[in-house]
Write an enzyme that holds these catalytic residues in place. Structure first.
Site, PDB file in Angstrom:
ATOM      1  N   HIS A   1       0.817  -1.217   0.000  1.00 33.47           N
ATOM      2  CA  HIS A   1       0.000   0.000   0.000  1.00 33.47           C
ATOM      3  C   HIS A   1       0.848   1.263   0.000  1.00 33.47           C
ATOM      4  CE1 HIS A   1       0.308  -0.085   4.556  1.00 33.47           C
ATOM      5  NE2 HIS A   1       0.411   1.217   4.344  1.00 33.47           N
TER       6      HIS A   1
ATOM      7  N   ASP B   1       0.082  -7.445   1.232  1.00 34.05           N
ATOM      8  CA  ASP B   1       0.540  -6.070   1.476  1.00 34.05           C
ATOM      9  C   ASP B   1       2.055  -5.976   1.583  1.00 34.05           C
ATOM     10  OD1 ASP B   1       0.420  -3.373   1.808  1.00 34.05           O
ATOM     11  OD2 ASP B   1      -0.609  -3.396   3.750  1.00 34.05           O
TER      12      ASP B   1
ATOM     13  N   SER C   1       4.361   2.534   7.932  1.00 32.58           N
ATOM     14  CA  SER C   1       4.086   1.377   7.089  1.00 32.58           C
ATOM     15  C   SER C   1       5.303   0.944   6.301  1.00 32.58           C
ATOM     16  CB  SER C   1       2.959   1.697   6.105  1.00 32.58           C
ATOM     17  OG  SER C   1       1.739   1.844   6.764  1.00 32.58           O
TER      18      SER C   1
END
Length: 493
Positions: free
Chosen positions: A75, A106, A184
């Protein structure tokens, strides 16, 4: 489109690669292996599917692993048009290149063609799956900061968790270290080795210091999967099951007191279990792991996970062995595993939407990406019938995808139908519709004076076939649409 599932927010952090043997790095070496990721992206517009949305920028984190690769979240780089990376110990930004991406789990891998970027770096090595209450440290660049951030916490839960980027339930670790947007893809370190990468967490108003990391078993699966430079994904059994905690239910299905398992209530069309398992079968064990009546298996002493973890340990096309109970008789079998099969596809990335326009009727296959047009609360704000198809329906031989009339582009030829939108198409010219391709084929084969489109709610749209070609051309010109269909659809069927 950056996806946020319910109250979960996506975050950015990276990790290291395979189980190569390295000397344990010191704190300074770990920091040097953490990188900031700056991504420029442009997403397709699923409301007007012939267009793209404006360009946007975002920041995330990553880490350097073996073979001059950078591991991060999918992402963090989805729908990318340009990526830069910056080491935590140097000011210069380098242009990066996406090597491979697995949106389902992911994860993504980048590299930098200028090899000076990797000079003096000791790549991070993967460590084992941690235990509950183990202490870990999360590294990254949260909230767009230029300086590296390090937060510490403990492992509080290991379970199958919904990945907000893909909507898939995969193994995840819950930690109480502060994880924020920008973390992230950043590494989470234990004893000098990568134990996972941060990827999502709860909003502060819902819970304090609850974050999730993608653990090393998922990372190892991904890295092995993409050794051929192609991501295949995680397999799915393709069944809907029910717990067997009711003694009466067990008696009804002739499960004796020494047996435990899970009841199959539905077999998904074209899935791994299609034509191999049956509704009413009891799965007793998978790969010699007994399944308890609450649908869990013991994966480590004293620790339990949902039985689907055993399926996800495999790769596509691998066989899994299982013991089942069918009509009171125990059977052993093996079946090759395939990917997940869904009636409503998505979410997808790096892929333009599919659409078809006839006389101003914009037809699309219903996807999760289209539902996300309604924003973060799409599950409440999107039309309820469309949301219900996502959660309550399954593919079948008669219907492999949902074909929706998204909107009607106003023109004289479709007067009276302008208010019909977000309706499900059931029949075209007397033919039941199973896919958008079958709808187009029904239009093309029609030799009568009228096209007749019937919706699920019994609305009927009748169009003049003789005027259709001219009207469609006028509509495309009026609304500045380059083609009557997306490029993935052939001219004829």
């Amino acid at each position: 489109m950056k996806i946020f599932c319910g109250k979960l927010f996506a975050i950015i952090i990276l990790l290291s690669s395979t189980s190569y043997i390295y000397a344990q790095p010191n704190e300074n070496e770990i920091r040097k292996a953490v990188v900031k990721i700056i991504t420029v992206s442009q997403e397709p517009d699923f409301y007007t599917p012939w267009q793209m949305r404006p360009q946007t920028g975002s920041g995330g984190s990553g880490c350097i692993i073996n073979n001059q690769r950078i591991l991060t979240n999918a992402h963090a780089v989805s729908d990318q048009t340009f990526i830069q990376v910056q080491r935590s110990d140097r000011p210069k930004k380098f242009t990066a290149r996406l090597l491979t991406v697995g949106h389902e789990c992911d994860l993504a891998i980048l590299t930098v063609d200028d090899k000076s970027f990797f000079e003096g770096i000791q790549p991070l090595a993967l460590g084992p799956l941690p235990f509950l209450r183990d202490k870990v440290a999360a590294y990254g660049f949260p909230i767009g900061g230029d300086k590296i951030s390090i937060t510490e916490g403990i492992i509080s839960r290991i379970e199958l968790q919904r990945y907000s980027h893909s909507g898939q339930d995969l193994l995840a670790i819950q930690i109480d270290a502060a994880i924020n947007p920008g973390n992230s893809g950043g590494p989470v370190i234990q004893n000098g080795k990568l134990t996972g990468i941060a990827f999502q967490g709860w909003a502060a108003k819902e819970a304090d210091n609850i974050g999730y990391i993608i653990p090393t078993p998922i990372i190892e699966h991904f890295l092995k999967d993409v050794e051929d430079k192609k991501y295949d994904g995680f397999p799915s059994l393709g069944v809907k099951t029910q717990k067997l905690e009711s003694e009466t239910l067990r008696n009804f299905y002739q499960v004796n007191p020494s047996q435990t398992g899970t009841l199959i209530n539905r077999i998904i069309y074209k899935s791994s279990a299609w034509n191999k398992l049956e509704e009413g079968d009891i799965i007793l064990s998978i790969d010699n792991y007994p399944i308890a009546n609450d649908e869990t298996i013991e994966f480590r002493k004293g620790e339990r996970l949902n039985f689907n973890y055993l399926i996800q340990k495999h790769f596509l096309k691998e066989d899994t062995s299982m013991k089942i109970l069918r009509n009171g008789k125990a059977l052993s079998l093996s079946l090759p595993l395939m990917g997940k099969v869904s009636l409503v596809q998505g979410p997808t990335y790096e892929k333009r939407p599919t659409y078809y326009i006839l006389d101003g009727l914009l037809l699309i296959p219903l996807t999760q990406n289209y539902l996300y047009v309604w924003g973060d609360n799409w599950f409440k704000d999107a039309p309820l019938p469309l949301v219900n198809y996502l959660y309550q329906n399954f593919p079948s031989k008669e219907r492999e995808e949902i074909v929706a009339l998204q909107m009607v582009l106003a023109h004289d030829i479709n007067i009276g139908y302008h208010e019909i939108n977000n309706s499900i198409i059931r029949r075209v010219n007397g033919q039941d519709i199973s896919t958008l391709a079958s709808a187009i084929k029904a239009f093309n084969k029609n030799k009568s004076a009228f096209h007749i489109i019937e919706t699920e709610s019994k609305e009927r749209i009748v169009l003049d076939t003789q005027k259709s070609k001219k009207a469609t051309a006028e509509i495309l010109e009026r609304y500045h649409i380059p083609r009557d269909r997306s490029e993935d659809l052939p001219i004829s069927f």
